[in-house]
Motif scaffolding. Sequence first.
Motif: not given
Length: 152
Positions: A110-129
């Motif tokens: 959960l922590v890693c996925s939230i960081l990845c989504e919040t920062l848009g890492l690894f090509g993920l779409e950025k999501k607001q936390f």
Amino acid sequence: MKNINRYSILAIIGGGLLALMININSQLSLETSAINASWIAHGLGSLVALGLFHMTKKRANPSSQIPGPVPRLYYLGGLPGAFTVILASITVNSAIGLSGTLALGLIGQLVCSILCETLGLFGLEKKQFNVIDLLPISFVVFGSILIISQRY
């Protein structure tokens, strides 16, 4: 909605397989070592993946392929997988057991996925936390504490 249900079922099956994999690898690590268990798991997994690749490559959808060269970073997915197997093999055989290992592992996911989504890492779409996102996380953390505290 139909696709969400289908993908949810697949995710649940994947989670069950992950628990099964971790349990089997931890038993193997007791007989050999955590690193040996990781080698065997990834070697066998590679053979299965290679077989599935050859069975399905003729049916691959060309429109779903990434245009251009694949970024080198994408080839490193096996590294966290290897460490996951090694660390899980060690922790399952500790006082926290399989349930505790999976519960704490879920917190890490959960922590890693939230960081990845919040920062848009690894090509993920950025999501607001949002602060509301802390509610399900707190439930998982609280549940993990209950699972682990009941082991003693």
